[in-house]
Motif scaffolding. Structure first.
Motif, mmCIF file in Angstrom:
data_model
loop_
_atom_site.group_PDB
_atom_site.id
_atom_site.type_symbol
_atom_site.label_atom_id
_atom_site.label_comp_id
_atom_site.label_asym_id
_atom_site.label_seq_id
_atom_site.Cartn_x
_atom_site.Cartn_y
_atom_site.Cartn_z
ATOM 1 N N ALA A 33 0.840 -1.203 0.000
ATOM 2 C CA ALA A 33 0.000 0.000 0.000
ATOM 3 C C ALA A 33 0.874 1.250 0.000
ATOM 4 N N ASP A 34 0.289 2.363 -0.490
ATOM 5 C CA ASP A 34 0.919 3.682 -0.448
ATOM 6 C C ASP A 34 2.349 3.626 -0.990
ATOM 7 N N ALA A 35 2.464 3.415 -2.304
ATOM 8 C CA ALA A 35 3.788 3.211 -2.899
ATOM 9 C C ALA A 35 3.864 3.812 -4.297
ATOM 10 N N ILE A 36 5.099 3.977 -4.745
ATOM 11 C CA ILE A 36 5.384 4.313 -6.131
ATOM 12 C C ILE A 36 5.660 2.990 -6.838
ATOM 13 N N LEU A 37 4.909 2.719 -7.891
ATOM 14 C CA LEU A 37 5.078 1.511 -8.693
ATOM 15 C C LEU A 37 5.766 1.908 -9.990
ATOM 16 N N ALA A 38 6.960 1.365 -10.216
ATOM 17 C CA ALA A 38 7.734 1.722 -11.409
ATOM 18 C C ALA A 38 7.795 0.541 -12.363
#
Length: 137
Positions: A33-38
């Motif tokens: 949760a609450d993340a930057i997905l690259a």
């Protein structure tokens, strides 16, 4: 290198199919949760430069994106569908591992999706301007 970055309220994956024989066996998925997905595609031309220079460029972009989204978690996902050009498996994995170390040294919590797998994905991403950023690095 091509990078599509999304801020996600929640991201889940489950291993669906192993597509790289030498990849370690992964049976379980994960929810973050609450993340930057690259979504990252390392290209053949990236191998003309050293791993460190490419890793630094990637990490700087991810840190900038994380700051803009007030976030301290980053997920690195190899996604070989952003370009027709592909770097070698060894170079790509090395770049991911080095980027993860640098991010951790900068106090980010990091995750890598299983390398060498097709994954079932669930993505909950909000719709505001800096929640989705595409870049060529």
């Amino acid at each position: 290198m091509k990078v599509l970055v999304m801020y996600v309220n929640e991201f889940s994956y489950t291993p669906a199919e192993k597509n790289l024989e030498e990849a370690e066996t992964v049976l379980n998925g994960k929810t973050i949760a609450d993340a930057i997905l690259a979504f990252i595609q390392v290209e053949e031309g990236d191998e003309l430069k050293d791993v460190k220079s490419r890793e630094k460029k990637l990490v700087n972009h991810l840190k900038w994106t994380a700051r803009k989204n007030n976030c301290k978690r980053i997920i690195l996902h190899s996604f070989a569908h952003l370009s027709e050009s592909k770097a070698s498996v060894e170079f790509t994995k090395s770049l991911f591992d080095e980027a993860e170390k640098r991010l951790q040294n900068a106090d980010f919590e990091t995750f890598q999706t299983p390398f060498g797998y097709f994954l079932d994905l669930k993505i909950d991403a909000p719709g505001y301007s800096l929640a989705r950023i595409w870049a060529t690095l």
